[in-house]
Design an enzyme around this catalytic site. Sequence first.
Site, PDB file in Angstrom:
ATOM      1  CD  GLU A   1      -2.954  -1.139   2.268  1.00  0.00           C
ATOM      2  OE1 GLU A   1      -4.096  -1.509   2.003  1.00  0.00           O
ATOM      3  OE2 GLU A   1      -2.596  -0.794   3.409  1.00  0.00           O
TER       4      GLU A   1
ATOM      5  CB  CYS B   1       2.849   7.411   3.449  1.00  0.00           C
ATOM      6  SG  CYS B   1       3.387   6.296   4.707  1.00  0.00           S
TER       7      CYS B   1
ATOM      8  CB  CYS C   1       7.206  -5.056   8.763  1.00  0.00           C
ATOM      9  SG  CYS C   1       8.639  -4.218   9.483  1.00  0.00           S
TER      10      CYS C   1
ATOM     11  CB  CYS D   1       6.419  -2.726  16.353  1.00  0.00           C
ATOM     12  SG  CYS D   1       8.087  -2.361  15.749  1.00  0.00           S
TER      13      CYS D   1
ATOM     14  CB  CYS E   1       3.057  -1.992  13.924  1.00  0.00           C
ATOM     15  SG  CYS E   1       3.136  -1.728  12.144  1.00  0.00           S
TER      16      CYS E   1
ATOM     17  CB  CYS F   1       0.453   6.168  11.436  1.00  0.00           C
ATOM     18  SG  CYS F   1       1.767   7.133  10.864  1.00  0.00           S
TER      19      CYS F   1
HETATM   20  N1  SAH Z   1       9.166   0.599   9.900  1.00  0.00           N
HETATM   21  C1  SAH Z   1       9.369   1.990   9.983  1.00  0.00           C
HETATM   22  C2  SAH Z   1       8.461   2.801   9.094  1.00  0.00           C
HETATM   23  C3  SAH Z   1       7.028   2.360   8.983  1.00  0.00           C
HETATM   24  S1  SAH Z   1       6.020   2.509  10.424  1.00  0.00           S
HETATM   25  C4  SAH Z   1       9.247   2.449  11.428  1.00  0.00           C
HETATM   26  O1  SAH Z   1       8.833   1.674  12.261  1.00  0.00           O
HETATM   27  O2  SAH Z   1       9.610   3.591  11.695  1.00  0.00           O
HETATM   28  C5  SAH Z   1       5.580   4.236  10.416  1.00  0.00           C
HETATM   29  C6  SAH Z   1       5.204   4.786  11.788  1.00  0.00           C
HETATM   30  O3  SAH Z   1       3.899   4.353  12.179  1.00  0.00           O
HETATM   31  C7  SAH Z   1       6.135   4.343  12.880  1.00  0.00           C
HETATM   32  O4  SAH Z   1       6.473   5.398  13.737  1.00  0.00           O
HETATM   33  C8  SAH Z   1       5.290   3.338  13.596  1.00  0.00           C
HETATM   34  O5  SAH Z   1       5.763   3.113  14.868  1.00  0.00           O
HETATM   35  C9  SAH Z   1       3.925   3.972  13.535  1.00  0.00           C
HETATM   36  N2  SAH Z   1       2.835   3.058  13.825  1.00  0.00           N
HETATM   37  C10 SAH Z   1       2.795   1.732  13.626  1.00  0.00           C
HETATM   38  N3  SAH Z   1       1.606   1.223  14.034  1.00  0.00           N
HETATM   39  C11 SAH Z   1       0.870   2.246  14.481  1.00  0.00           C
HETATM   40  C12 SAH Z   1      -0.460   2.368  14.998  1.00  0.00           C
HETATM   41  N4  SAH Z   1      -1.252   1.316  15.071  1.00  0.00           N
HETATM   42  N5  SAH Z   1      -0.888   3.595  15.378  1.00  0.00           N
HETATM   43  C13 SAH Z   1      -0.080   4.680  15.226  1.00  0.00           C
HETATM   44  N6  SAH Z   1       1.166   4.623  14.730  1.00  0.00           N
HETATM   45  C14 SAH Z   1       1.647   3.437  14.361  1.00  0.00           C
HETATM   46 FE1  SF4 Z   2       7.706  -2.787  11.001  1.00  0.00          FE
HETATM   47 FE2  SF4 Z   2       5.494  -1.696  11.946  1.00  0.00          FE
HETATM   48 FE3  SF4 Z   2       7.612  -1.968  13.533  1.00  0.00          FE
HETATM   49 FE4  SF4 Z   2       7.667  -0.150  11.544  1.00  0.00          FE
HETATM   50  S1  SF4 Z   2       6.311  -0.136  13.318  1.00  0.00           S
HETATM   51  S2  SF4 Z   2       9.283  -1.639  12.099  1.00  0.00           S
HETATM   52  S3  SF4 Z   2       6.432  -1.244   9.959  1.00  0.00           S
HETATM   53  S4  SF4 Z   2       6.416  -3.652  12.617  1.00  0.00           S
END
Ligand code: SAH
Ligand code: SF4
Length: 367
Positions: free
Chosen positions: A92, A105, A112, A116, A119, A341
Site C-alpha cells: 500500500e 507515504c 515487515c 512491533c 503495528c 499510520c
Molecule cells: N518501519 C518503519 C516505518 C514504517 S512505520 C518504522 O517503524 O519507523 C511508520 C510509523 O507508524 C512508525 O512510527 C510506527 O511506529 C507507527 N505506527 C505503527 N503502528 C501504528 C499504529 N497502530 N498507530 C499509530 N502509529 C503506528
Molecule cells: Fe515494522 Fe510496523 Fe515496527 Fe515499523 S512499526 S518496524 S512497519 S512492525
Amino acid sequence: MSATNLIGLSRDELTDALSSLGEKPFRAKQLWHWIYHRGERDFAAMTSLGGPLREKLAAAHSIRLPEIAVEQKSKDGTRKWLLRTEDKNEVEAVFIPEEDRGALCLSSQVGCTLACTFCHTGTQKLVRNLSAAEIVGQVMVARDSYGEWPSPNDGRMLSNIVMMGMGEPLFNYDNVAKALHIIMDGDGLSISKRRITLSTSGVVPMIERVGAELGVGLAISLHAVRDELRDELVPINRKYPIAELLAACRNYPTASNARRITFEYVMLKGVNDSEADARELARLLKDIPAKINLIPFNKWPGAGYDCSTAPKIKRFSQTLNELGLTAPIRVPRGRDIMAACGQLKSASERARDKKDIGEFETLTGGR
Ligand code: SAH
Ligand code: SF4
C-alpha cells in the site's frame, strides 16, 4: 513478461542498457527525461529519440508500474492505493494532502521484517523486500492520480515523501537508496532530499549511511523511554537499545544544522503516556535537535492496546513544551479507509485475519 523494465534502473544502468543497443550516453539522458519528467510510457511518443531507437526500445524493454488493485479516496482527501506486484504480492501507498501540497507515504517491504506489538503491518506473515522499481513505481502511480506530469517545479500536490508505509526501510537499504536516488534526481521526479523523510524503528548500524549517502530527513520510531518497555513494543530494541540509538542520532549529519530529527511516539493508554514518561523523554532528547510527533494510536482489529485519552495526550504534549520541546499531536488522517499510520496491511492479509477470527468476508482482488 520478459522485456526489461526500465523503471528502477539507476542512471548508470540506463546508460549501460542504451550502450548495449549501440547508443550514446546523451540518449539515456533524453530517455530519463521522458520517463521521469514527462511521465511518458509509450516509446512511440518519445519523439526526440528518433525512430530506430524507439523501435529498438519497444522490442526489448518496457516501462511498467505496479498494477492498481484498489484506489480509495477518504472523505478528508487522503488517497490510498493497494498495489499488486508482478509476482502478485500486495503493498500500500498513501497520500496525505494538506492545503496545497502533501506527503506520499511509501512502502519498502511487503509486510515487515519486524513485529512491533502495536503495528498492524508487523502482523503480516508474508515478507519480502520491494525492488527499487516497485518503490519508484508507487511515486509514479500517485503522480498519475494527480495528473502531475510533466513533473512540476512549483505548486505540486505531491511535494513530499515519507518512507513510513509498510516495512522497515533500513532492512532493505540498497533498494530504498537506489529508489530514493531516482526520486531525488533533478532531471526527473525531482523531489528534493529536504522534502524526504525516512522513518526507522532503529536499525542503528544503517543510520550513518542514510546520513552520508542520502542526506534525507530522519525519523525515529521511539515510542518508549525505558529499554524494558521498548524491548516489548519495538523488539529491535533488544539488539540496539535506546542509548545506542540516540548516539547514532547525535552523529546524524542533519542533527547539527537546521533540520531536526523527528521522534515518533505512539500514545498507548496506560503504557507509555504518563507524566514521568514525558519528563524522561525530554531528558533523553535534551542534547539532540529534535521534534516529537505524538501519534494517537490507531486501533486495528485484534490490537492489544488502546489509544491514550485526548486530555492525556494534550497534557503529555504540554509537559514536553514546558521542557522546551516541540511536540505536536498528529491529526489522524484517512481513518475511514484504514490509511492511517501503522494500519497498512494488504487486503488479502486482512481477509485472512478475519477468517482466523471467524468473521469471513468476501474481498475482491484478494488471494
Ligand atoms: N518501519 C518503519 C516505518 C514504517 S512505520 C518504522 O517503524 O519507523 C511508520 C510509523 O507508524 C512508525 O512510527 C510506527 O511506529 C507507527 N505506527 C505503527 N503502528 C501504528 C499504529 N497502530 N498507530 C499509530 N502509529 C503506528
Ligand atoms: Fe515494522 Fe510496523 Fe515496527 Fe515499523 S512499526 S518496524 S512497519 S512492525
